[in-house]
Design a protein around this motif. Structure first.
Motif, short mmCIF file in Angstrom:
data_model
loop_
_atom_site.label_atom_id
_atom_site.label_comp_id
_atom_site.label_asym_id
_atom_site.label_seq_id
_atom_site.Cartn_x
_atom_site.Cartn_y
_atom_site.Cartn_z
N GLN A 148 -54.29 39.89 63.20
CA GLN A 148 -53.36 40.94 62.80
C GLN A 148 -54.07 42.13 62.15
O GLN A 148 -53.56 43.24 62.13
CB GLN A 148 -52.28 40.39 61.84
CG GLN A 148 -52.73 40.06 60.44
CD GLN A 148 -53.49 38.76 60.32
OE1 GLN A 148 -53.46 37.94 61.23
NE2 GLN A 148 -54.15 38.54 59.19
N ILE A 151 -54.61 45.65 64.05
CA ILE A 151 -53.68 46.77 64.20
C ILE A 151 -53.56 47.60 62.92
O ILE A 151 -52.63 48.40 62.78
CB ILE A 151 -52.29 46.30 64.68
CG1 ILE A 151 -51.65 45.28 63.74
CG2 ILE A 151 -52.37 45.75 66.09
CD1 ILE A 151 -50.22 44.92 64.12
N LEU A 160 -57.73 46.16 71.24
CA LEU A 160 -56.75 45.22 71.78
C LEU A 160 -56.28 45.65 73.16
O LEU A 160 -56.13 44.82 74.08
CB LEU A 160 -55.56 45.09 70.83
CG LEU A 160 -55.83 44.43 69.47
CD1 LEU A 160 -54.55 44.35 68.66
CD2 LEU A 160 -56.44 43.04 69.64
N CYS A 182 -55.69 34.19 69.40
CA CYS A 182 -55.62 34.92 68.12
C CYS A 182 -55.08 33.99 67.03
O CYS A 182 -54.06 33.32 67.24
CB CYS A 182 -54.69 36.13 68.24
SG CYS A 182 -55.27 37.38 69.41
N LEU A 193 -48.31 41.86 67.22
CA LEU A 193 -49.21 42.07 68.35
C LEU A 193 -48.56 41.68 69.67
O LEU A 193 -49.12 41.97 70.73
CB LEU A 193 -50.50 41.26 68.18
CG LEU A 193 -51.59 41.82 67.27
CD1 LEU A 193 -51.18 41.75 65.81
CD2 LEU A 193 -52.90 41.05 67.47
N ARG A 194 -47.39 41.00 69.62
CA ARG A 194 -46.84 40.48 70.87
C ARG A 194 -45.33 40.55 70.98
O ARG A 194 -44.74 40.07 71.94
CB ARG A 194 -47.30 39.03 71.08
CG ARG A 194 -47.28 38.11 69.86
CD ARG A 194 -45.95 37.49 69.56
NE ARG A 194 -45.54 36.54 70.55
CZ ARG A 194 -44.36 35.95 70.57
NH1 ARG A 194 -43.45 36.22 69.64
NH2 ARG A 194 -44.03 35.11 71.52
N GLN A 199 -46.97 46.76 72.69
CA GLN A 199 -48.11 46.04 72.12
C GLN A 199 -48.96 45.40 73.21
O GLN A 199 -48.45 45.03 74.28
CB GLN A 199 -47.64 44.98 71.13
CG GLN A 199 -47.07 45.54 69.85
CD GLN A 199 -48.05 46.42 69.10
OE1 GLN A 199 -49.23 46.12 69.02
NE2 GLN A 199 -47.55 47.51 68.54
#
Length: 385
Positions: A148, A151, A160, A182, A193-194, A199
């Motif tokens: 994390q 970002i 990423l 991750c 992130l997902r 993202q």
């Protein structure tokens, strides 16, 4: 003498298989995210169990720890992991050098530098990882610890998206595959992130990493080497109370080992007392920081804790909740006016105090869920939903 570690081979083998052999309909090829609270053994497992299991299954494993040195930009840490893997083998260097237009290559000389690999460099991450895949004919697994953190900077975000492009290329039928694993200590932050289409790893699998269990406690009690044996059942209950954190048990055992006057018969009770004291101490400083906040800082983190993923710092309903939180604290509207500049300053102060975390695109989150738990335990979150 190396440190004796508890290993989880069955879990490592199972996870390795899920990562390497993507089942029909599975999103594991998009990425696998493992979430667990800090200090619960997640990183040790990733390094000492999962990485060897993946290598035993035939993968080339790259490892990037974004928490090891927070002065390094996370994007650069990821790039360095790729460079390090490429630099292990002359064949990869030769292939990369030729792909960058160099007809003659002197391996180990000045003709080729790994600095050519990177974001905006002569050789992008996709090209580097494709060369690694084609030369080795193996699946590549990139493990990113505390992912994390990527970002929080523009360079990290760029890395990423570069990995997403590499993943899409390497998972095509032309190559041998790239898996991204991750890990993170905060599920909400890792989910950023997902969770949305903008993202890099939208749709990737999120897995709650299993905490250490009774098997670990049985192993620990058998290896503590204290003058009096501990009951594994009782220690496991204590372990659960203290948030499944092995360090607290180890610190308590050390204190007993260096107490040369202790009566062996009192060791079980003393061990319990010490573990609980360690747990209290772990949060004592955090509680002090929380209770030293200014009224507006306190209002902001309380509202953020209640709203969670739906927190929008400057929307009118959120501003109204800040005012409500101040009123609950006995602060009249005439004393502190809730305005955007004041909220902005409060958010900056909360970041500096390590209570709040900010992604590069302006999304905020409480740094650790334990902060929310402490606020709730003190009755500071009621009536703000």
């Amino acid at each position: 003498m190396t440190e004796t570690l508890f290993h989880r081979p069955a879990l490592a083998t199972r996870l390795s298989k899920l990562i390497m052999q993507v089942a029909v309909g599975s999103s594991a090829s998009s990425g696998v995210f493992l979430a667990a609270p800090r200090r619960t053994g997640k990183s040790t497992f990733a390094r000492e169990d999962l990485r060897p299991a993946l290598e035993a299954a035939g993968a080339i494993v790259l490892y990037a720890d974004l928490w090891k040195d927070l002065t390094n930009d996370p994007g650069l840490v990821i790039v360095e992991a790729v460079r390090e893997a490429v630099g292990r083998n002359d064949g990869f260097i030769t292939r990369l050098a030729k792909s960058s237009g160099m007809d003659k290559v002197t391996v180990g000389g000045m003709n080729f530098s790994l600095d050519k690999i990177g974001l905006g460099k002569d050789i992008d991450l996709t090209t580097a990882l494709v060369a690694l895949s084609d030369e080795s004919q193996k699946i590549i697994v990139l493990m990113i610890d505390e992912a994390q953190h990527a970002i929080t900077t523009s360079e990290g975000v760029a890395a990423l998206f570069a990995l997403k492009a590499a993943r899409d290329e390497l998972n095509s039928s032309k190559h041998h595959g790239l898996r991204i694993v991750c890990t993170g200590s905060n599920r909400d932050k890792l989910a950023m992130l997902r969770n949305s289409k903008d993202q890099a790893f939208f749709g990737a699998s999120m897995v709650q990493f299993p905490t250490l269990d009774q098997d670990f406690i049985d192993w620990l009690c058998a290896n503590l080497d204290l003058p009096c044996a501990l009951d594994p059942t009782e220690v496991f209950q204590l372990f659960k109370e203290s948030g499944y954190r092995p360090e607290l048990l180890g610190a308590a055992a050390d204190e007993i080992r260096f107490d040369f006057t202790i009566d062996p018969a009192t060791i079980p009770a003393r061990f319990t007392e010490l573990v609980r004291a360690q747990a209290d101490e772990l949060y004592a400083n955090l509680k002090k920081v929380i209770h030293s906040l200014t009224p507006i800082q306190s209002a902001v983190i309380r509202v953020m804790s209640v709203k969670g993923d739906n927190y929008a710092p400057f929307e009118a309903p959120t501003m109204a909740l800040y005012a409500k939180a101040l009123a609950q604290a006995g602060i009249a509207a005439s004393e502190i006016k809730v305005e955007v500049p004041g909220v902005q300053q409060a958010l900056i102060a909360l970041q500096e105090k390590k209570l709040v975390w900010k992604a590069s695109r302006g999304v905020y989150a409480v740094d650790e869920h334990v902060i929310v738990d402490l606020l709730r335990a003190d009755g500071l979150l009621g009536g703000l939903s």
